[in-house]
Design a protein around this motif. Structure first.
Motif, PDB file in Angstrom:
ATOM      1  N   VAL A   1       4.613  21.598   5.026  1.00  0.00           N
ATOM      2  CA  VAL A   1       4.739  20.386   5.101  1.00  0.00           C
ATOM      3  C   VAL A   1       5.379  19.515   4.072  1.00  0.00           C
ATOM      4  CG1 VAL A   1       3.712  18.246   5.895  1.00  0.00           C
ATOM      5  CG2 VAL A   1       3.262  20.244   7.026  1.00  0.00           C
ATOM      6  N   THR A   2       6.281  18.698   4.032  1.00  0.00           N
ATOM      7  CA  THR A   2       6.765  18.101   2.942  1.00  0.00           C
ATOM      8  C   THR A   2       5.972  16.570   3.186  1.00  0.00           C
ATOM      9  OG1 THR A   2       8.822  18.911   2.697  1.00  0.00           O
ATOM     10  CG2 THR A   2       8.663  16.932   1.848  1.00  0.00           C
ATOM     11  N   LEU A   3       5.432  16.073   2.017  1.00  0.00           N
ATOM     12  CA  LEU A   3       4.751  14.743   1.957  1.00  0.00           C
ATOM     13  C   LEU A   3       5.491  13.688   1.264  1.00  0.00           C
ATOM     14  CD1 LEU A   3       1.033  16.111   1.303  1.00  0.00           C
ATOM     15  CD2 LEU A   3       1.891  15.281   3.398  1.00  0.00           C
ATOM     16  N   HIS A   4       5.785  12.562   2.001  1.00  0.00           N
ATOM     17  CA  HIS A   4       6.645  11.619   1.089  1.00  0.00           C
ATOM     18  C   HIS A   4       5.802  10.237   1.022  1.00  0.00           C
ATOM     19  CE1 HIS A   4      10.386  13.670   1.801  1.00  0.00           C
ATOM     20  NE2 HIS A   4       9.989  13.992   3.239  1.00  0.00           N
ATOM     21  N   ALA A   5       5.529   9.983  -0.241  1.00  0.00           N
ATOM     22  CA  ALA A   5       4.553   8.615  -0.807  1.00  0.00           C
ATOM     23  C   ALA A   5       5.460   7.666  -0.821  1.00  0.00           C
ATOM     24  CB  ALA A   5       3.788   9.067  -1.859  1.00  0.00           C
ATOM     25  N   GLN A   6       5.478   6.688   0.262  1.00  0.00           N
ATOM     26  CA  GLN A   6       6.328   5.729   0.256  1.00  0.00           C
ATOM     27  C   GLN A   6       5.794   4.336  -0.245  1.00  0.00           C
ATOM     28  OE1 GLN A   6       7.828   5.672   4.187  1.00  0.00           O
ATOM     29  NE2 GLN A   6       9.135   7.385   4.091  1.00  0.00           N
TER      30      GLN A   6
ATOM     31  N   THR B   1       3.494   7.016 -12.285  1.00  0.00           N
ATOM     32  CA  THR B   1       4.081   8.088 -12.839  1.00  0.00           C
ATOM     33  C   THR B   1       3.261   9.418 -12.643  1.00  0.00           C
ATOM     34  OG1 THR B   1       2.207   7.551 -14.810  1.00  0.00           O
ATOM     35  CG2 THR B   1       4.387   6.755 -14.989  1.00  0.00           C
ATOM     36  N   LEU B   2       2.217   9.244 -11.801  1.00  0.00           N
ATOM     37  CA  LEU B   2       1.684  10.398 -11.222  1.00  0.00           C
ATOM     38  C   LEU B   2       0.945  10.485  -9.763  1.00  0.00           C
ATOM     39  CD1 LEU B   2      -0.072  13.289 -11.893  1.00  0.00           C
ATOM     40  CD2 LEU B   2      -1.913  11.973 -12.235  1.00  0.00           C
ATOM     41  N   TYR B   3       1.450  11.514  -9.192  1.00  0.00           N
ATOM     42  CA  TYR B   3       0.909  11.435  -7.602  1.00  0.00           C
ATOM     43  C   TYR B   3       0.027  12.906  -7.422  1.00  0.00           C
ATOM     44  CZ  TYR B   3       4.844   8.041  -7.182  1.00  0.00           C
ATOM     45  OH  TYR B   3       5.609   7.166  -6.945  1.00  0.00           O
ATOM     46  N   GLU B   4      -1.061  12.630  -6.901  1.00  0.00           N
ATOM     47  CA  GLU B   4      -1.908  13.908  -6.788  1.00  0.00           C
ATOM     48  C   GLU B   4      -2.438  13.827  -5.133  1.00  0.00           C
ATOM     49  OE1 GLU B   4      -5.105  13.619 -10.371  1.00  0.00           O
ATOM     50  OE2 GLU B   4      -4.783  11.761  -9.464  1.00  0.00           O
TER      51      GLU B   4
ATOM     52  N   SER C   1       0.626  -1.204   0.005  1.00  0.00           N
ATOM     53  CA  SER C   1      -0.031  -0.129  -0.057  1.00  0.00           C
ATOM     54  C   SER C   1       0.945   1.177   0.191  1.00  0.00           C
ATOM     55  CB  SER C   1      -0.757  -0.185   1.212  1.00  0.00           C
ATOM     56  OG  SER C   1      -0.146   0.033   2.504  1.00  0.00           O
ATOM     57  N   VAL C   2       0.357   2.346  -0.269  1.00  0.00           N
ATOM     58  CA  VAL C   2       1.036   3.544  -0.390  1.00  0.00           C
ATOM     59  C   VAL C   2       0.944   4.172   1.194  1.00  0.00           C
ATOM     60  CG1 VAL C   2       1.128   5.950  -1.328  1.00  0.00           C
ATOM     61  CG2 VAL C   2       0.438   4.091  -2.703  1.00  0.00           C
ATOM     62  N   PHE C   3       1.901   4.750   1.644  1.00  0.00           N
ATOM     63  CA  PHE C   3       2.114   5.195   2.951  1.00  0.00           C
ATOM     64  C   PHE C   3       2.443   6.501   2.970  1.00  0.00           C
ATOM     65  CE2 PHE C   3       3.682   5.516   7.397  1.00  0.00           C
ATOM     66  CZ  PHE C   3       2.591   5.385   8.120  1.00  0.00           C
TER      67      PHE C   3
ATOM     68  N   THR D   1       7.064  12.131  -8.975  1.00  0.00           N
ATOM     69  CA  THR D   1       7.712  11.675  -7.808  1.00  0.00           C
ATOM     70  C   THR D   1       6.956  11.808  -6.638  1.00  0.00           C
ATOM     71  OG1 THR D   1       8.968  13.545  -7.157  1.00  0.00           O
ATOM     72  CG2 THR D   1       9.982  12.443  -8.856  1.00  0.00           C
ATOM     73  N   GLY D   2       7.344  10.714  -5.699  1.00  0.00           N
ATOM     74  CA  GLY D   2       6.720  10.609  -4.297  1.00  0.00           C
ATOM     75  C   GLY D   2       6.927  11.742  -3.442  1.00  0.00           C
TER      76      GLY D   2
END
Length: 877
Positions: free
Chosen positions: A595-600, A608-611, A583-585, A629-630
């Motif tokens: 706030v910096t958001l990191h999609a791990q 190819t796309l992060y919304e 899953s995406v955490f 990117t994440g």
């Protein structure tokens, strides 16, 4: 018997037998080559005056391990340079070292020729030449050798240009540096192998405009722009060899420049040198040209370098002397044996027929590369990709490197671009050993992904060939493939993940008959799923209706979950396992008003796309940003206020038959921005007034450029290079950007400034700025201790930069009458401060002064006399 004693004995015996004739050494070098094991061969090359009776049919070599040998001369040859004849002598010997290590070889032979302009008393100074090697059985190495003679004539006021044409047969990288000629130390006649203490570089002998002497560290070309005086000059330089970034040895050459009287001649000039690259097996030809500004003179081209002396298929340089302009042709039928990492240096020279001949030198670099491996292929077999290619056309390749990436890049190498550059996104996954090792099985793969490969051949010095063409394939879909792992609810207890997968449509159902069922495994984190979570019911057909699962009652707040699906056939026979997907955490990183958001995540498909969505009202989330990117930075936030986000990823497999796009959601995460960003480091300048003395620091206010909440500054100081910086002051207020300081009476030291904001975030230190003392300490030569209030004490003139002293004052009989360690001294003219005045007269003092300097304490010794004049005759009892 020590080397030093034996060397001295050799020198003394020779000097005794040839008291006025040992004036013959003009140039020399020691060349060393590894024979195997710990055995080495040395070749000593000397150039001497053939008219001197100080001939050397034998020569003494010091091996650097405490041993020395007497080496018989192998050959001697008379050479002519203009009107000067020189004897070239060769001595060859072998030596086996007892142990590995670093050894400096040398010879010391009396003496240099008389009248060397830049070495005073050269006729009495032995010539010493050294080389250094790393002795080990594993390091196969020969030091560079020189293809151009070490004697060349020059003309007053005309440019003198020389290149030794160094060649390293092992293909190591070379660098060049001028050094001082070696001989006995000027302060210790018994010390050998040291830089000559009174040596002057050619441009130091008669400094003046245009009289510049230099050596190119890359090409080795030496230039003396305008020799100002007729005479003979010795120069020396070191050529270091480098392998894999480490120095593995060096050779020194001591050579001779003969400057003759002014001549109506200018040196010829070479045309432009052009570097080139050629594939091994391809003939290479290129022209070389030269001109001469002096009409009618005959000029001659020459070529030196490794390509012309290699054993296999050496190059040929064809030219004929003639009047300006002249040309020549360099031709080389390159072979695979010529492939190496370093380019081949070809040194060209041109000289005229004037007496003396003047020269110009230039260097061209030829890189010989191996052709790419041909006919590569990638064949899928279950979870393995079988790679194969033809053996490289160069059979001296020692193996191959295999590179991989997902998806085709479309790489076309530039001219001479060997290997696989990092910008292509390819990574090295393995290396095979041996020219015929042309297969590789790649196991670390995911289903549904297109994998592309390139292969290069590698050689003994790790040179790489051109890369093969890209070749791609994907594994067959004979296992289930995960397509969705999406968070449906965020909760510590009641969280939900939705899991979906695609069936194994490429499965051979004859080989693997049904009925079929799936087993779904789960694990905490991103990469491992080994706990059985769900087993589907059986289906007689491969098109199983049950390809999704809702995982409920889990903790989706504190971490991700990873899933993996296995396929089973008849009789619960294991068929295969798909890849693991997580899953995406979403992890928040609070910062100042942002706030910096990191999609791990870890997925076999490519996202190819992060919304990124932020909660803008209760349970209403609004798209605030996208990226490829994440990582995303959400800005314009209020410190201390809580915000909540989730991210939706969009991805796909390379296989167009797998459903796309793949949409997956992260959990909802909340965080509050907080100021964790320090101001940027100030830019500091120092006014070092060493006479006042006073140091004045100024710097910029970060609030005017990179911050808005700078509150105070720390001033850092160290009195010397050897001590760490310490905080010596704190200034409140961002506008306070000026500080003055002295360390007692010293202004020696280094400073830095850091900026601190209102919540305590401290910047990095500024660049360090340093100042130094200009110390002065002088003593008077008279004082009158007669209590008239004028000049009653022996004190120094106003001084600065003094740490301490050690003063001793003596009378004319050598009796100590006063001592002090106080720089102010304040001697009232009494005997050892006992109150008894010393008689008028002259007193001798010694004063050891310790000066404070930035690089550390610096000693100064003062010696002198002071007159005591009081007008009476007090005596010491």
């Amino acid at each position: 018997m020590s080397i030093l004693f034996r060397s001295l004995l050799t020198c003394f015996v020779l000097a005794a037998t040839l008291p006025s004739l040992a004036t013959h050494n003009e140039a020399g070098e020691i060349l060393v080559c590894h024979l195997g094991g710990l055995e080495y061969e040395v070749t000593i090359v000397t150039h001497t005056n053939p008219n001197s009776q100080a001939d050397r049919p034998e020569f003494v070599i010091e091996w650097g391990d405490g041993e020395l040998d007497t080496v018989p001369r192998l050959s001697d040859t008379i050479l002519t340079f203009g009107s000067v004849q020189v004897k070239r002598n060769l001595y060859v010997a072998t030596h086996t070292y007892a142990a590995a290590g670093v050894y400096t070889l040398q010879y010391i032979d009396p003496n240099r020729v008389a009248g060397i302009m830049n070495i005073e008393g050269s006729v009495d100074i032995p010539m010493c030449v050294q080389s250094q090697i790393i002795v080990t059985a594993a390091l196969n190495d020969c030091l560079p050798r020189f293809l151009n003679a070490p004697i060349q004539l020059a003309c007053i006021y005309q440019p003198w240009i020389h290149n030794p044409a160094a060649y390293d047969e092992d293909g190591d990288s070379l660098s060049y540096e001028p050094v001082i000629c070696l001989g006995p130390d000027g302060d210790d006649p018994n010390s050998l192998g040291d830089p000559i203490s009174n040596y002057l570089y050619p441009d130091q002998y008669m400094p003046g405009p245009g009289n510049q002497y230099s050596m190119d560290p890359v090409t080795g070309t030496i230039t003396w722009d305008s020799p100002p005086m007729q005479g003979w000059y010795n120069i020396a330089f070191i050529v270091r060899e480098w392998r894999d970034g480490a120095m593995i040895g060096w050779v020194e050459r001591d050579m001779l420049i003969i400057v003759v009287s002014p001549c109506a001649n200018e040196p010829p000039e070479l045309g432009e040198m052009i570097d080139t690259c050629v594939v091994a097996g391809t003939p290479l030809t290129f022209p070389v040209s030269a001109t001469d500004p002096d009409f009618g003179q005959v000029i001659t081209l020459q070529a030196f370098g490794g390509p012309l002396v290699v054993d296999q298929s050496p190059a040929v340089f064809t030219t004929n002397p003639g009047t300006s302009p002249v040309s020549g042709t360099f031709a080389w039928n390159t072979q695979c044996a010529h492939v190496r990492q370093q380019p081949w240096q070809v040194t060209f020279s041109v000289y005229d027929n004037y007496n003396p001949s003047l020269y110009d030198f230039g260097a061209a670099y030829v890189t010989v590369v191996a052709p790419a491996p041909l006919n590569p292929s990638a064949t899928p077999d279950g979870s393995i990709m079988h790679l194969a290619w033809d053996p490289d056309a160069c059979s001296n390749a020692i193996g191959y490197r295999i590179y991989r990436r997902q998806q085709l890049y479309g790489f076309s190498p530039d001219h001479c671009e060997t290997g696989v550059p990092g910008y292509t996104g390819y990574t090295l996954i393995s290396t095979t050993t041996g020219w015929g090792s042309t297969t590789y099985d790649d196991h670390d793969l995911s289903f549904g992904v297109t994998y592309c490969y390139m292969v290069t051949a590698i050689f003994a010095d790790l040179a790489e060939s051109y890369a093969s063409v890209e070749f791609c394939n994907m594994l067959e879909r004979d296992v289930p493939i995960l397509t969705h792992v999406s968070v449906g609810a965020t909760d510590v207890i009641a969280g939900i993940d939705t899991v979906r997968w695609s069936n194994a449509w490429d499965l051979d159902t004859v080989q693997h008959p049904g009925p079929y069922h799936f087993k779904l495994f789960v694990g905490d984190g991103f990469t491992s799923a080994s706990t059985l979570l769900y087993t589907s019911g059986p289906s007689p057909f491969l098109q199983h209706p049950d390809t999704s699962y809702l995982h409920t009652g889990i903790n989706t707040v504190n971490g991700a979950h990873a899933y993996r699906v296995e396929l089973y056939g008849a009789n619960d026979t294991f068929i295969g396992s798909g890849n693991t997907a997580s899953s995406v955490f979403l992890v928040p990183e609070p910062n100042d008003e942002a706030v910096t958001l990191h999609a791990q995540h870890s997925t076999p498909w490519i996202n190819t796309l992060y919304e990124y969505y932020r909660e803008t009202s209760p349970d209403v989330f609004t798209l605030v940003g996208t990226g490829t990117t994440g990582t995303y930075v959400d800005t314009g936030l209020v410190n201390g206020q809580e915000y909540c986000w989730y991210v939706r990823t969009t991805g796909a497999y390379s296989d167009p038959s797998i459903v796309a796009p793949l949409l997956n959601f992260s959990q909802i995460v909340c965080a509050s921005p907080v100021d964790l960003t320090p101001p940027c480091p100030p830019t500091v300048s120092l006014d070092n007034d060493c006479e006042t003395p006073l140091n004045s620091l100024t710097w910029n206010n970060p609030n005017e450029s990179c911050a808005d909440d700078t509150y105070q500054y720390h001033i850092w100081f160290t009195p010397s290079f050897d001590e760490p910086l310490q905080v010596i002051a704190t200034l409140i207020g961002a506008e306070n950007t000026f500080y003055q300081h002295t360390d007692g009476q010293s202004v020696a030291g280094c400073y830095a400034v850091s900026a601190i904001d209102t919540v305590g975030n401290e910047s990095l230190l500024s660049d360090t700025v340093c100042g130094d003392n200009c110390p002065t300490y002088e003593l008077p030569n008279v004082f009158s201790p007669n209590s008239d209030g004028t000049n009653d004490l022996f004190v120094p003139f106003p001084y600065r930069g003094v740490k301490e002293i050690d003063l001793h004052i003596y009378n004319r009989w050598g009796q100590l009458v006063f001592t002090s360690t106080d720089p102010d001294i304040e001697w009232p003219g009494t005997y050892k401060n006992a109150g008894e005045p010393v008689p008028d007269g002259v007193y001798y003092y010694t004063c050891d002064v310790m000066l404070r300097r930035l690089a550390g304490d610096e000693p100064l010794r003062l010696k002198g006399y002071v007159h005591v004049l009081r007008g009476n005759q007090a005596r010491i009892n």
